[in-house]
Scaffold this motif. Structure first.
Motif, PDB file in Angstrom:
ATOM      1  N   ILE A   1       0.833  -1.197   0.000  1.00 25.20           N
ATOM      2  CA  ILE A   1       0.000   0.000   0.000  1.00 25.20           C
ATOM      3  C   ILE A   1       0.871   1.252   0.000  1.00 25.20           C
ATOM      4  O   ILE A   1       0.895   2.011  -0.966  1.00 25.20           O
ATOM      5  N   GLU A   2       1.619   1.441   1.054  1.00 28.27           N
ATOM      6  CA  GLU A   2       2.422   2.662   1.182  1.00 28.27           C
ATOM      7  C   GLU A   2       3.577   2.715   0.189  1.00 28.27           C
ATOM      8  O   GLU A   2       3.946   3.795  -0.272  1.00 28.27           O
ATOM      9  N   GLY A   3       4.160   1.590  -0.139  1.00 24.08           N
ATOM     10  CA  GLY A   3       5.309   1.578  -1.045  1.00 24.08           C
ATOM     11  C   GLY A   3       4.954   1.427  -2.510  1.00 24.08           C
ATOM     12  O   GLY A   3       5.830   1.467  -3.365  1.00 24.08           O
ATOM     13  N   ALA A   4       3.679   1.278  -2.828  1.00 19.38           N
ATOM     14  CA  ALA A   4       3.260   1.043  -4.214  1.00 19.38           C
ATOM     15  C   ALA A   4       2.791   2.328  -4.882  1.00 19.38           C
ATOM     16  O   ALA A   4       2.132   3.154  -4.256  1.00 19.38           O
ATOM     17  N   ASP A   5       3.138   2.485  -6.145  1.00 17.72           N
ATOM     18  CA  ASP A   5       2.674   3.628  -6.929  1.00 17.72           C
ATOM     19  C   ASP A   5       1.354   3.324  -7.636  1.00 17.72           C
ATOM     20  O   ASP A   5       0.564   4.227  -7.888  1.00 17.72           O
ATOM     21  N   VAL A   6       1.157   2.077  -7.998  1.00 16.19           N
ATOM     22  CA  VAL A   6      -0.072   1.664  -8.690  1.00 16.19           C
ATOM     23  C   VAL A   6      -0.590   0.378  -8.041  1.00 16.19           C
ATOM     24  O   VAL A   6       0.134  -0.333  -7.355  1.00 16.19           O
ATOM     25  N   ASN A   7      -1.844   0.080  -8.277  1.00 12.29           N
ATOM     26  CA  ASN A   7      -2.478  -1.150  -7.774  1.00 12.29           C
ATOM     27  C   ASN A   7      -2.219  -1.368  -6.290  1.00 12.29           C
ATOM     28  O   ASN A   7      -1.791  -2.443  -5.870  1.00 12.29           O
ATOM     29  N   GLN A   8      -2.480  -0.347  -5.500  1.00 11.37           N
ATOM     30  CA  GLN A   8      -2.247  -0.443  -4.060  1.00 11.37           C
ATOM     31  C   GLN A   8      -3.273  -1.386  -3.438  1.00 11.37           C
ATOM     32  O   GLN A   8      -4.363  -0.987  -3.062  1.00 11.37           O
ATOM     33  N   GLN A   9      -2.872  -2.659  -3.345  1.00 15.37           N
ATOM     34  CA  GLN A   9      -3.773  -3.685  -2.811  1.00 15.37           C
ATOM     35  C   GLN A   9      -2.948  -4.850  -2.300  1.00 15.37           C
ATOM     36  O   GLN A   9      -2.047  -5.337  -2.988  1.00 15.37           O
ATOM     37  N   ILE A  10      -3.249  -5.286  -1.114  1.00 14.32           N
ATOM     38  CA  ILE A  10      -2.569  -6.464  -0.565  1.00 14.32           C
ATOM     39  C   ILE A  10      -3.196  -7.693  -1.219  1.00 14.32           C
ATOM     40  O   ILE A  10      -4.422  -7.860  -1.183  1.00 14.32           O
ATOM     41  N   PRO A  11      -2.391  -8.553  -1.844  1.00 11.84           N
ATOM     42  CA  PRO A  11      -2.950  -9.746  -2.494  1.00 11.84           C
ATOM     43  C   PRO A  11      -3.624 -10.664  -1.467  1.00 11.84           C
ATOM     44  O   PRO A  11      -3.071 -10.922  -0.407  1.00 11.84           O
ATOM     45  N   HIS A  12      -4.818 -11.106  -1.831  1.00  6.20           N
ATOM     46  CA  HIS A  12      -5.555 -11.984  -0.915  1.00  6.20           C
ATOM     47  C   HIS A  12      -5.905 -13.330  -1.534  1.00  6.20           C
ATOM     48  O   HIS A  12      -6.403 -14.204  -0.853  1.00  6.20           O
ATOM     49  N   SER A  13      -5.659 -13.503  -2.813  1.00  5.43           N
ATOM     50  CA  SER A  13      -5.989 -14.767  -3.466  1.00  5.43           C
ATOM     51  C   SER A  13      -5.069 -15.865  -2.967  1.00  5.43           C
ATOM     52  O   SER A  13      -3.858 -15.658  -2.834  1.00  5.43           O
ATOM     53  N   PRO A  14      -5.617 -17.041  -2.688  1.00  5.78           N
ATOM     54  CA  PRO A  14      -4.772 -18.148  -2.232  1.00  5.78           C
ATOM     55  C   PRO A  14      -3.665 -18.450  -3.228  1.00  5.78           C
ATOM     56  O   PRO A  14      -3.872 -18.422  -4.437  1.00  5.78           O
ATOM     57  N   GLY A  15      -2.470 -18.708  -2.715  1.00  5.29           N
ATOM     58  CA  GLY A  15      -1.344 -19.077  -3.554  1.00  5.29           C
ATOM     59  C   GLY A  15      -0.539 -17.908  -4.079  1.00  5.29           C
ATOM     60  O   GLY A  15       0.507 -18.110  -4.687  1.00  5.29           O
ATOM     61  N   ILE A  16      -1.005 -16.680  -3.893  1.00  6.88           N
ATOM     62  CA  ILE A  16      -0.278 -15.518  -4.395  1.00  6.88           C
ATOM     63  C   ILE A  16       0.855 -15.162  -3.431  1.00  6.88           C
ATOM     64  O   ILE A  16       2.009 -15.079  -3.827  1.00  6.88           O
TER      65      ILE A  16
END
Length: 181
Positions: free
Chosen positions: A111-126
């Protein structure tokens, strides 16, 4: 004499220890004549086998998959070598520990370190579920031999493996065998 069953494992680290292992160059040919590589990130083997004689474990324990694998390794392996500074101390991999816990680390990275697509991955296996604190291997399971270095030199790796091939315990003494960094 039966060949020694050798494994190498890459947990939370940069793979520099495995690169140093490959720097054994021509000695790898001699080693291959004396061992069966039964598990390694440099071989396409999916399941950690039973009856392993020696394993080099690179990297710290940073997530749930590492925890599961290191317990399996201890149960199925005679001699565990903590391979490199991350496995021995946590080293660079543990630099996230002062942030507090895994959720804070994920927030900082995604989130804080991302410039785009600020989202914590939640899909299993990611992203395997992180544990709150990165720890060295011996915090989770007993380790038989410590081989520090970032990465350990090829000559140090060879000096640790050669005695094991003869059924002896390597002497881990002196600056060349126990130096960190």
């Amino acid at each position: 004499m039966d060949k020694i069953k050798l494994a190498t494992v890459w947990l939370g680290g940069c793979s520099g220890c495995h690169m140093s292992f490959l720097d054994l160059d021509e000695w790898l040919i001699d080693l291959a004549a004396q061992v069966d590589v039964v598990y390694s990130p440099i071989a396409d083997i999916k399941e950690y086998p039973e009856g392993v004689d020696v394993v080099l474990v690179e990297g710290a324990i940073a997530n749930e998959e590492h925890l599961e694998l290191v317990h399996k390794i201890r149960k199925r392996t005679k001699t565990i070598i903590s391979f490199g500074d991350c496995a021995v101390t946590g080293n660079v991999t543990a630099m996230r520990n002062p942030t507090g816990n895994a959720d804070v680390s994920l927030q900082l990275a995604y989130i804080e370190g991302a410039d785009v697509n600020q989202q914590i991955p939640h899909s299993p296996g990611i992203v395997p579920p992180l544990i709150d604190k990165v720890v060295p291997v011996h915090y989770i399971v007993p380790v038989d031999i410590y081989l520090p270095g970032c990465p350990p030199s090829a000559s140090r790796i060879r000096a640790a493996l050669e005695p094991l091939l003869k059924g002896e315990i390597p002497v881990m003494e002196g600056r060349e065998m126990i130096k960190f960094g």
